[in-house]
Design a protein around this motif. Structure first.
Motif, short mmCIF file in Angstrom:
data_model
loop_
_atom_site.label_atom_id
_atom_site.label_comp_id
_atom_site.label_asym_id
_atom_site.label_seq_id
_atom_site.Cartn_x
_atom_site.Cartn_y
_atom_site.Cartn_z
N SER A 138 0.85 -1.19 0.00
CA SER A 138 0.00 0.00 0.00
C SER A 138 0.89 1.24 0.00
CB SER A 138 -0.91 -0.02 1.23
OG SER A 138 -1.88 0.98 1.14
N TYR A 139 1.96 1.19 0.78
CA TYR A 139 2.91 2.30 0.84
C TYR A 139 3.59 2.53 -0.51
CZ TYR A 139 7.41 4.53 1.82
OH TYR A 139 8.52 5.34 1.79
N HIS A 140 4.09 1.45 -1.12
CA HIS A 140 4.79 1.58 -2.41
C HIS A 140 3.85 2.10 -3.50
CE1 HIS A 140 8.68 0.09 -1.29
NE2 HIS A 140 8.22 -1.07 -0.88
N LEU A 141 2.63 1.58 -3.52
CA LEU A 141 1.68 2.01 -4.55
C LEU A 141 1.28 3.47 -4.35
CD1 LEU A 141 -0.45 -1.27 -4.71
CD2 LEU A 141 1.06 -0.37 -6.49
N ALA A 142 1.18 3.90 -3.09
CA ALA A 142 0.86 5.31 -2.83
C ALA A 142 1.99 6.20 -3.33
CB ALA A 142 0.65 5.51 -1.33
N LYS A 143 3.21 5.74 -3.14
CA LYS A 143 4.36 6.51 -3.60
C LYS A 143 4.30 6.70 -5.12
CE LYS A 143 7.59 8.10 -1.19
NZ LYS A 143 8.94 8.42 -0.72
N MET A 144 3.97 5.65 -5.82
CA MET A 144 3.89 5.73 -7.28
C MET A 144 2.71 6.60 -7.71
SD MET A 144 4.91 1.78 -8.27
CE MET A 144 5.11 2.06 -10.03
N ARG A 145 1.63 6.50 -6.97
CA ARG A 145 0.46 7.30 -7.30
C ARG A 145 0.74 8.77 -7.07
NH1 ARG A 145 -3.29 5.95 -3.27
NH2 ARG A 145 -2.54 7.88 -2.32
N GLU A 146 1.36 9.10 -5.95
CA GLU A 146 1.66 10.49 -5.62
C GLU A 146 2.68 11.11 -6.58
OE1 GLU A 146 2.83 10.04 -1.57
OE2 GLU A 146 0.82 9.47 -0.94
N ALA A 147 3.51 10.27 -7.18
CA ALA A 147 4.48 10.76 -8.16
C ALA A 147 3.82 10.97 -9.51
CB ALA A 147 5.65 9.79 -8.28
N GLY A 148 2.59 10.48 -9.66
CA GLY A 148 1.88 10.65 -10.93
C GLY A 148 2.12 9.52 -11.91
N LEU A 149 2.68 8.42 -11.45
CA LEU A 149 2.96 7.30 -12.35
C LEU A 149 1.73 6.47 -12.64
CD1 LEU A 149 6.43 6.03 -11.12
CD2 LEU A 149 5.84 6.60 -13.47
N VAL A 150 0.86 6.31 -11.64
CA VAL A 150 -0.28 5.42 -11.82
C VAL A 150 -1.61 6.07 -11.45
CG1 VAL A 150 1.13 3.35 -11.42
CG2 VAL A 150 -0.08 4.42 -9.50
N ASN A 151 -2.63 5.57 -12.08
CA ASN A 151 -4.01 5.91 -11.79
C ASN A 151 -4.62 4.80 -10.96
OD1 ASN A 151 -5.45 8.25 -12.70
ND2 ASN A 151 -4.76 7.74 -14.76
#
Lengths: 123, 123
Positions: free
Chosen positions: B58-71
């Motif tokens: 959950s932490y790693h995915l949030a990091k990617m989401r906050e960077a704008g990599l994923v929807n």
DNA sequence: TCATTTGTTCAAAACCTATTGAACAAATGA
DNA sequence: TCATTTGTTCAATAGGTTTTGAACAAATGA
């Protein structure tokens, strides 16, 4: 052969993508990358003097060197940095140029250098 | 219009390269990138269950989401992740595909999934 | 020899990252 | 309604990053 390993530069085989990206996950180091890429091959460490203090620059440049992004060459009391183009191209074809292109579009290289750029004094 | 800002996904204009590279400067997150890229568009969060604990993922995915990599998209109790291809392409043309290609050559995706992959239980 | 130039190393401070398990919340389905 | 599934959030911990100024070292040049 007396142990010809270079203590400053990691061998190609040991470079890894996560470390390379970590070395570029910082605005100062992205700007350094662009400046070397825009140069005629190498840039003297002092040429980054407008980007921070001596010791902080030394830290950033070491980070890039340890990640395998740059080579160093000493001449007199100076040190020159160049990109490890061939090694990086062998390992991750196309990556370096793409990162440089992306960084160029981001980095504020609007530092109109004074006439004596690159010869200026220290911190 | 009542303030239509999405609290989960940063707008294209605020994405920056250093943050994107920081989001990929980690082996787990590079593997996540490759897995989404190899999927048919999206991957359910549970589909990364072999890469770590629920809360760490959950932490790693949030990091990617906050960077704008994923929807992200919610459906029932599940959440699906996809790449923000169009936004990233607009801002840094060519970058995402190059990163995926480089990551693919690195990431050990030798996880022979069991028959019920993606439906398995939690942590 | 001695001061200068160039860059590194050190210690300290402030801050950020990754990881874990437990508690929590929301949607679902019996 | 109540248990289940799925994923997030919290608090704690361990460790890493960035930045600074001072001390240091090596090559150079007077």
């Amino acid at each position: 052969m007396e142990d010809m390993r270079d203590p400053l530069h990691p061998p190609v085989e040991s470079l890894d993508l996560a470390t390379i990206l970590a070395a570029l996950s910082d605005p100062t180091r992205l700007a350094i990358l662009v400046r070397i890429a825009d140069s005629a091959g190498e840039v003297r460490c002092g040429g980054f003097g407008d980007m921070g203090t001596k010791s902080n620059l030394s830290y950033h440049l070491a980070k890039m060197r340890e990640a395998g992004l740059v080579n160093t060459r000493n001449e007199g009391t100076s040190r020159y940095m160049s990109l490890r183009r061939d090694d990086l191209e062998r390992l991750f074809p196309g990556l370096l140029d793409q990162l440089i292109a992306s960084a160029r579009s981001t980095v504020k290289s609007d530092v109109t250098l004074p006439d004596d750029a690159g010869v200026g004094a220290s911190n």
